[in-house]
Design an enzyme around this catalytic site. Structure first.
Site, PDB file in Angstrom:
ATOM      1  N   HIS A 124       0.832  -1.213   0.000  1.00  0.00           N
ATOM      2  CA  HIS A 124       0.000   0.000   0.000  1.00  0.00           C
ATOM      3  C   HIS A 124       0.869   1.267   0.000  1.00  0.00           C
ATOM      4  CE1 HIS A 124      -3.607  -2.433   1.028  1.00  0.00           C
ATOM      5  NE2 HIS A 124      -2.730  -3.143   1.723  1.00  0.00           N
ATOM      6  N   SER A 146      15.862  18.729 -17.064  1.00  0.00           N
ATOM      7  CA  SER A 146      15.084  19.944 -16.908  1.00  0.00           C
ATOM      8  C   SER A 146      15.701  21.090 -17.682  1.00  0.00           C
ATOM      9  CB  SER A 146      14.983  20.326 -15.421  1.00  0.00           C
ATOM     10  OG  SER A 146      14.330  21.568 -15.269  1.00  0.00           O
ATOM     11  N   LYS A 148      19.400  18.453 -12.898  1.00  0.00           N
ATOM     12  CA  LYS A 148      18.335  17.483 -12.657  1.00  0.00           C
ATOM     13  C   LYS A 148      18.391  16.378 -13.700  1.00  0.00           C
ATOM     14  CE  LYS A 148      13.457  17.462 -11.309  1.00  0.00           C
ATOM     15  NZ  LYS A 148      13.094  16.155 -11.822  1.00  0.00           N
ATOM     16  N   GLU A 165       9.997   6.470 -18.177  1.00  0.00           N
ATOM     17  CA  GLU A 165       8.829   7.258 -18.587  1.00  0.00           C
ATOM     18  C   GLU A 165       8.442   6.938 -20.031  1.00  0.00           C
ATOM     19  OE1 GLU A 165       9.873  11.099 -15.715  1.00  0.00           O
ATOM     20  OE2 GLU A 165      10.586  11.025 -17.777  1.00  0.00           O
TER      21      GLU A 165
END
Length: 458
Positions: free
Chosen positions: A187, A317, A323, A330
């Site tokens: 969970h 980024s 970054k 993705e």
């Protein structure tokens, strides 16, 4: 020819039509080009190659049966082999969204091969696209057969090897990370300890199970209905043709293609692509799960879980310097969303089977074959650009494990569920570790320490 010599005049059953003078295709293909300027999408190289295999195999069988003269048959075979090699892919110009069942696509192949065969024969023969190239065939039996042939090739030579390597690399990581202890999670909350390698072993086995299912799908895809002709009744056909044509396909593909159990079922439905597409959808679902897990496990690197480190592949980024994002993971998720949508398209098109054929075959062919290609390329990229470079962040794994309140689970056999629960709740509410609470209550005995030692829990 017109005055500018850019077109030539040809005719078919509907009359005259102007065809580009440099085109190898003929009037029926030209009508399809004019009638269906829809997407610019074409059926892939694998399908065109399969069409060439079928045309060459049909000509071989028809020559052996004495139905096609050797001079015409050899020219047709030579032209078909050029199609198999990809020499005339630019002459396959019909849009994916075309006349139902793929008649235009079949005629595109027939016309290109007939035109090229005449060239090969030096113009001395009158080679007809229907009478000779399409002899003993119909779109209704050759189109689904070409789809199965193309699917078998792309799965066997592309997707399965890519998935096998994916599974192997996941298993390598499982073995490499087996000594690393970490907190499990259910969970998305703290769970009992486990090994990082165990987590990766689950990923590996999941892909292994999909591989087995795709191999089972391959067995179904080896059915091809050559000889079914218009509706499966083998009209205008020598009864020996189907077995001879399919044998030739086997020789040219080195694959065990066979006649369907029931030719009418084969032609009425698109069973094999629908089943295999369901497996590809399942693969997409598993890839989403695995890549989502890897994104979570690598999140941070300072404000997330950060239990694994991904190989950096590009800046992440345009505004935040330094970054780095999980770009490959993705991308994989995006592709899998497309595959799930593609499966819905194939299922919906599969419902269009009416009476003796399915008229949505071009859509099914494009969607199914593109799905195989997408998953092959994505899996190969996922492995080479991400999986092989993953490293364990052992210090962070240890930190989260030691702070996990689920260590209290080890106390249930000693103190009971309710008492152990109260210890966990107290530690959470006071932002203390379980050891600190146990020490305050003077419960930190050797037996208790052993019970909450993560190494004894895995």
């Amino acid at each position: 020819m017109n005055s500018k010599n850019n077109f030539r005049l040809e005719n078919d059953a509907l009359g005259n039509i102007m065809v580009p003078s440099d085109a190898y295709y003929g009037p029926q293909t030209q009508r399809a080009v004019e009638n269906f300027p829809i997407s610019g999408l074409k059926l892939p190289r694998s399908f065109i190659k399969a069409q060439g295999i079928i045309k060459a195999s049909a000509a071989t069988a028809n020559m052996e049966l004495g139905l096609l003269s050797p001079d015409i048959g050899k020219a047709v075979i030579a032209a078909s082999e050029e199609v198999i090699e990809g020499k005339w892919d630019n002459q396959f110009v019909v849009d994916v969204y075309q006349a139902g069942a793929g008649t235009s696509q079949n005629m595109n192949a027939n016309e290109v091969i007939a035109y090229r065969a005449q060239k090969i024969a030096g113009g001395s023969l009158d080679i007809h696209s229907n009478d000779h190239v399409n002899m003993s065939q119909s779109t209704n039996d050759t189109f689904p057969s070409a789809l199965n042939i193309a699917a078998v090739e792309t799965i066997t030579e592309g997707l399965l090897p890519a998935l096998a390597r994916f599974q192997q690399e996941l298993q390598k990581k499982a073995d490499q990370f087996m000594p690393v202890l970490k907190a499990g999670r259910t969970h998305l909350h703290d769970g009992v300890p486990m090994r990082l390698g165990q987590e990766f072993s689950g990923f590996a086995e999941t892909i292994g199970a999909v591989i087995k299912q795709i191999e089972s799908n391959l067995n179904d895809l080896h059915q091809i209905g050559l000889g079914g002709n218009a509706v499966g009744t083998q009209i205008n056909l020598d009864p020996k043709y189907p077995s001879k044509a399919i044998l030739e396909v086997c020789k040219r593909t080195n694959a065990p293609f066979r006649q369907p159990v029931n030719i009418f079922s084969f032609m009425q439905n698109m069973n094999e692509p629908i089943r295999c597409m369901l497996t590809l959808k399942e693969l997409a679902i598993h890839l989403i799960k695995i890549t989502s897990d890897l994104r979570l496990l690598s999140s941070g690197p300072r404000t997330g879980l950060a239990e694994i480190l991904l190989p950096p592949i590009q800046p992440g980024s345009t505004i935040m310097p330094g970054k780095v994002n999980p770009a490959i993971l993705e991308m994989t998720h995006m592709v899998c969303c497309q595959i799930i949508g593609y499966e819905a398209a194939v299922s919906t098109a599969g419902k269009a089977s009416q009476l003796e054929i399915n008229v949505m075959m071009p859509l099914i062919a494009h969607t199914f074959l593109h799905s195989i290609e997408l998953l092959t390329n994505t899996t190969e990229t996922l492995v080479t650009k991400c999986i092989t470079g993953i490293q364990a962040n052992t210090s962070t794994c240890q930190k989260w494990m030691e702070e996990s309140l689920s260590l209290v689970t080890g106390l249930s056999p000693i103190l009971g569920y309710d008492a152990a629960s109260q210890l966990g709740i107290k530690a959470d509410s006071e932002s203390k570790t379980l050891k600190e609470v146990l020490q305050e209550k003077d419960l930190l005995t050797e037996e208790i320490l052993k019970a909450i030692d993560p190494k004894g829990m895995v």
